[in-house]
Motif scaffolding. Structure first.
Motif, PDB file in Angstrom:
ATOM      1  N   MET A   1      28.189  12.897   4.817  1.00  0.00           N
ATOM      2  CA  MET A   1      26.631  12.930   4.960  1.00  0.00           C
ATOM      3  C   MET A   1      26.049  11.680   4.393  1.00  0.00           C
ATOM      4  SD  MET A   1      26.356  16.929   3.810  1.00  0.00           S
ATOM      5  CE  MET A   1      27.406  17.960   4.832  1.00  0.00           C
ATOM      6  N   GLN A   2      25.232  11.208   5.020  1.00  0.00           N
ATOM      7  CA  GLN A   2      24.338  10.002   4.590  1.00  0.00           C
ATOM      8  C   GLN A   2      22.783  10.131   4.833  1.00  0.00           C
ATOM      9  OE1 GLN A   2      25.943   6.505   6.690  1.00  0.00           O
ATOM     10  NE2 GLN A   2      27.756   6.446   5.388  1.00  0.00           N
ATOM     11  N   LYS A   3      21.981   9.724   3.779  1.00  0.00           N
ATOM     12  CA  LYS A   3      20.816  10.000   3.932  1.00  0.00           C
ATOM     13  C   LYS A   3      20.151   8.647   4.885  1.00  0.00           C
ATOM     14  CE  LYS A   3      19.599  13.070   0.312  1.00  0.00           C
ATOM     15  NZ  LYS A   3      18.502  13.118  -0.890  1.00  0.00           N
ATOM     16  N   GLN A   4      19.087   8.565   5.390  1.00  0.00           N
ATOM     17  CA  GLN A   4      18.078   7.729   6.008  1.00  0.00           C
ATOM     18  C   GLN A   4      17.850   6.779   5.017  1.00  0.00           C
ATOM     19  OE1 GLN A   4      15.024   8.624   8.328  1.00  0.00           O
ATOM     20  NE2 GLN A   4      15.009   6.473   9.528  1.00  0.00           N
ATOM     21  N   ALA A   5      18.074   5.458   5.138  1.00  0.00           N
ATOM     22  CA  ALA A   5      17.263   4.508   3.934  1.00  0.00           C
ATOM     23  C   ALA A   5      15.680   4.846   3.902  1.00  0.00           C
ATOM     24  CB  ALA A   5      17.532   3.198   4.314  1.00  0.00           C
ATOM     25  N   ALA A   6      15.047   4.901   2.813  1.00  0.00           N
ATOM     26  CA  ALA A   6      13.937   4.975   2.795  1.00  0.00           C
ATOM     27  C   ALA A   6      12.926   3.944   3.376  1.00  0.00           C
ATOM     28  CB  ALA A   6      13.453   5.456   1.014  1.00  0.00           C
ATOM     29  N   PHE A   7      11.796   4.225   3.963  1.00  0.00           N
ATOM     30  CA  PHE A   7      10.956   3.224   4.419  1.00  0.00           C
ATOM     31  C   PHE A   7      10.444   2.388   3.285  1.00  0.00           C
ATOM     32  CE2 PHE A   7      11.990   4.810   8.310  1.00  0.00           C
ATOM     33  CZ  PHE A   7      10.900   5.446   8.829  1.00  0.00           C
ATOM     34  N   LEU A   8      10.370   1.046   3.711  1.00  0.00           N
ATOM     35  CA  LEU A   8       9.605   0.274   2.681  1.00  0.00           C
ATOM     36  C   LEU A   8       7.934   0.481   2.887  1.00  0.00           C
ATOM     37  CD1 LEU A   8      11.648  -2.929   2.389  1.00  0.00           C
ATOM     38  CD2 LEU A   8      11.681  -1.282   0.653  1.00  0.00           C
ATOM     39  N   GLN A   9       7.216   0.977   1.773  1.00  0.00           N
ATOM     40  CA  GLN A   9       5.894   1.133   1.999  1.00  0.00           C
ATOM     41  C   GLN A   9       5.180  -0.230   1.603  1.00  0.00           C
ATOM     42  OE1 GLN A   9       4.478   3.965   3.386  1.00  0.00           O
ATOM     43  NE2 GLN A   9       6.488   4.633   3.523  1.00  0.00           N
ATOM     44  N   PRO A  10       4.141  -0.666   2.582  1.00  0.00           N
ATOM     45  CA  PRO A  10       3.627  -1.997   2.551  1.00  0.00           C
ATOM     46  C   PRO A  10       2.595  -1.540   1.356  1.00  0.00           C
ATOM     47  CG  PRO A  10       2.976  -1.008   4.534  1.00  0.00           C
ATOM     48  CD  PRO A  10       4.284  -0.293   4.022  1.00  0.00           C
ATOM     49  N   ARG A  11       1.991  -2.642   0.813  1.00  0.00           N
ATOM     50  CA  ARG A  11       0.642  -2.491  -0.025  1.00  0.00           C
ATOM     51  C   ARG A  11      -0.445  -2.318   0.835  1.00  0.00           C
ATOM     52  NH1 ARG A  11      -0.597  -3.792  -5.023  1.00  0.00           N
ATOM     53  NH2 ARG A  11      -3.070  -4.391  -5.454  1.00  0.00           N
ATOM     54  N   SER A  12      -1.121  -0.836   0.401  1.00  0.00           N
ATOM     55  CA  SER A  12      -2.184  -0.326   1.045  1.00  0.00           C
ATOM     56  C   SER A  12      -3.554  -1.318   0.744  1.00  0.00           C
ATOM     57  CB  SER A  12      -2.437   0.901   0.910  1.00  0.00           C
ATOM     58  OG  SER A  12      -3.015   1.211  -0.254  1.00  0.00           O
ATOM     59  N   VAL A  13      -4.581  -1.108   1.675  1.00  0.00           N
ATOM     60  CA  VAL A  13      -5.951  -1.863   1.600  1.00  0.00           C
ATOM     61  C   VAL A  13      -6.550  -1.413   0.079  1.00  0.00           C
ATOM     62  CG1 VAL A  13      -8.014  -2.120   2.420  1.00  0.00           C
ATOM     63  CG2 VAL A  13      -6.225  -2.241   3.849  1.00  0.00           C
ATOM     64  N   GLU A  14      -6.407  -0.031   0.204  1.00  0.00           N
ATOM     65  CA  GLU A  14      -6.881   0.691  -1.003  1.00  0.00           C
ATOM     66  C   GLU A  14      -6.330   0.183  -2.533  1.00  0.00           C
ATOM     67  OE1 GLU A  14      -5.652   2.308   1.482  1.00  0.00           O
ATOM     68  OE2 GLU A  14      -7.486   3.075   2.321  1.00  0.00           O
ATOM     69  N   ASP A  15      -5.060  -0.485  -2.424  1.00  0.00           N
ATOM     70  CA  ASP A  15      -4.609  -0.993  -3.929  1.00  0.00           C
ATOM     71  C   ASP A  15      -5.486  -2.345  -4.106  1.00  0.00           C
ATOM     72  OD1 ASP A  15      -2.621   0.968  -3.969  1.00  0.00           O
ATOM     73  OD2 ASP A  15      -1.255  -0.016  -2.717  1.00  0.00           O
ATOM     74  N   ASP A  16      -6.186  -2.704  -3.152  1.00  0.00           N
ATOM     75  CA  ASP A  16      -6.585  -4.017  -3.476  1.00  0.00           C
ATOM     76  C   ASP A  16      -8.162  -3.887  -4.110  1.00  0.00           C
ATOM     77  OD1 ASP A  16      -4.361  -5.705  -3.455  1.00  0.00           O
ATOM     78  OD2 ASP A  16      -4.764  -5.715  -1.083  1.00  0.00           O
ATOM     79  N   MET A  17      -8.750  -2.657  -3.778  1.00  0.00           N
ATOM     80  CA  MET A  17      -9.959  -2.316  -3.867  1.00  0.00           C
ATOM     81  C   MET A  17     -10.383  -2.199  -5.353  1.00  0.00           C
ATOM     82  SD  MET A  17     -10.867   0.549  -1.102  1.00  0.00           S
ATOM     83  CE  MET A  17     -10.855   0.339   0.400  1.00  0.00           C
ATOM     84  N   THR A  18     -11.453  -3.092  -6.001  1.00  0.00           N
ATOM     85  CA  THR A  18     -11.735  -3.114  -7.092  1.00  0.00           C
ATOM     86  C   THR A  18     -13.281  -2.901  -7.420  1.00  0.00           C
ATOM     87  OG1 THR A  18     -12.198  -5.579  -7.222  1.00  0.00           O
ATOM     88  CG2 THR A  18     -10.032  -4.392  -7.929  1.00  0.00           C
ATOM     89  N   ASP A  19     -13.772  -2.734  -8.815  1.00  0.00           N
ATOM     90  CA  ASP A  19     -15.440  -2.607  -9.112  1.00  0.00           C
ATOM     91  C   ASP A  19     -15.787  -1.448  -8.111  1.00  0.00           C
ATOM     92  OD1 ASP A  19     -17.582  -3.062 -10.112  1.00  0.00           O
ATOM     93  OD2 ASP A  19     -18.108  -4.642  -8.781  1.00  0.00           O
ATOM     94  N   LEU A  20     -15.046  -0.097  -8.332  1.00  0.00           N
ATOM     95  CA  LEU A  20     -15.886   0.946  -7.683  1.00  0.00           C
ATOM     96  C   LEU A  20     -16.924   1.509  -8.257  1.00  0.00           C
ATOM     97  CD1 LEU A  20     -12.334   2.882  -6.700  1.00  0.00           C
ATOM     98  CD2 LEU A  20     -13.695   1.343  -5.347  1.00  0.00           C
ATOM     99  N   ARG A  21     -18.086   1.849  -7.572  1.00  0.00           N
ATOM    100  CA  ARG A  21     -19.232   2.387  -7.936  1.00  0.00           C
ATOM    101  C   ARG A  21     -19.669   3.573  -6.969  1.00  0.00           C
ATOM    102  NH1 ARG A  21     -22.548  -2.403  -6.997  1.00  0.00           N
ATOM    103  NH2 ARG A  21     -20.458  -3.043  -5.852  1.00  0.00           N
ATOM    104  N   VAL A  22     -19.965   4.939  -7.739  1.00  0.00           N
ATOM    105  CA  VAL A  22     -20.321   5.811  -6.916  1.00  0.00           C
ATOM    106  C   VAL A  22     -21.686   6.247  -7.167  1.00  0.00           C
ATOM    107  CG1 VAL A  22     -19.694   8.144  -6.390  1.00  0.00           C
ATOM    108  CG2 VAL A  22     -18.050   6.627  -6.875  1.00  0.00           C
ATOM    109  N   MET A  23     -22.697   6.453  -6.001  1.00  0.00           N
ATOM    110  CA  MET A  23     -23.921   6.745  -6.272  1.00  0.00           C
ATOM    111  C   MET A  23     -24.577   7.630  -5.146  1.00  0.00           C
ATOM    112  SD  MET A  23     -25.339   2.957  -4.895  1.00  0.00           S
ATOM    113  CE  MET A  23     -24.143   2.124  -5.937  1.00  0.00           C
TER     114      MET A  23
END
Length: 298
Positions: free
Chosen positions: A94-116
């Motif tokens: 029994m072998q598990k399928q290799a996990a997918f490599l997750q690319p860095r998301s756009v949200e990871d690069d978002m900074t200076d969040l301001r909610v209004m």
């Protein structure tokens, strides 16, 4: 092995042979952490009786052969059949399928969040183009500004129960911070008899716009609580909120993902589930109904 022989193999047993076990079993439905991608909440369902699987995270499903195409990343049916046969014969390997490599998301690069409060003219204009009532949008949504790769952006923000936001503008649709469902109670600390379930917040805003216009053909009469899934991939999280309601009204998209989601709700909660999508069968979703934009037929 041929196609007919492969389709006779239990998907549950095959997954067991290649190293996957269900996290939960209920009403003949087996829930797994998806073998096709990384996740922490099970959203991969197998209906053992029908011999079908469905992955809510990618909105795709089918029989064992279709699963093999995804598992082994090939559209070659002969190659898939060969792999299925090999794994069925190699029970001790029994072998598990290799996990997918997750690319860095756009949200990871978002900074200076301001909610209004929601008020930017460009966002209000966008909502008007979708025929959504501005007052309703301002009641339930916020406006978020952020920096992405040294440029300033802004979008409509709809809060969820984990402190995250579903965000949308004419050019972008995504989630900032934690991905989760959104729950809106009619009265704090009190559960209503009815709850309405929507796939996305634009559907919810469209529903509330129609309700304000007095559309009794679509809308539920009386007080309701609301659950916005913010993605059918949040199905497992959605189930945790629905068991206490006498009637569950589903206003999901008229597509395969919406259909499978409603089927799952029915499997869990039976006759308390009301599929309302037939009321807008000529349209993809509630916003298209509001826009009077019917689906194209081939």
């Amino acid at each position: 092995m041929n196609i007919s022989e492969a389709k006779k193999i239990s998907i549950v047993e095959y997954l067991k042979q290649i190293g996957y076990s269900p996290v939960k079993i209920r009403n003949g439905q087996y829930w797994y952490l998806s073998p096709l991608r990384e996740e922490t909440t099970p959203s991969f369902k197998v209906n053992e009786r029908l011999g079908e699987w469905y992955d809510f995270g990618i909105a795709e499903g089918g029989d064992l052969i279709e699963l093999g195409k995804h598992l082994y990343r090939t559209g070659d049916v002969s190659a898939v059949l060969s792999m299925i046969e090999h794994n069925c014969e190699a029970l001790s390997r029994m072998q598990k399928q290799a996990a997918f490599l997750q690319p860095r998301s756009v949200e990871d690069d978002m900074t200076d969040l301001r909610v209004m409060p929601l008020g930017h003219h460009a966002l209000l204009s966008y909502l008007q183009s979708r025929c959504v009532d501005i007052g309703i949008a301002q009641t339930f949504c916020k406006e978020i500004h952020y920096t992405l790769r040294r440029k300033e952006y802004f979008a409509i923000a709809f809060p969820n129960v984990s402190g995250g936001y579903e965000v949308r503008n004419p050019y972008y649709k995504g989630c900032i911070k934690n991905k989760d469902v959104s729950v809106i109670c009619h009265t704090y600390g009190e559960t209503q008899k009815h709850i309405c379930v929507f796939e996305g917040f634009m559907d919810y805003l469209s529903y509330m716009t129609m309700r304000r216009k007095g559309n009794t053909c679509i809308c539920v009469d009386g007080r309701i609580d609301v659950l916005v899934m913010n993605s059918v991939a949040n199905l497992r999280k959605s189930l945790e909120y629905l068991s206490k309601y006498e009637e569950i009204h589903c206003y999901l998209d008229n597509d395969l993902a919406g259909q499978k989601t409603v089927e799952t709700f029915v499997g869990m909660f039976g006759e308390t589930v009301k599929d309302e999508s037939g009321k807008y069968a000529e349209y993809k979703d509630l916003n298209d109904l509001l826009l009077e934009r019917k689906r194209q037929t081939i």
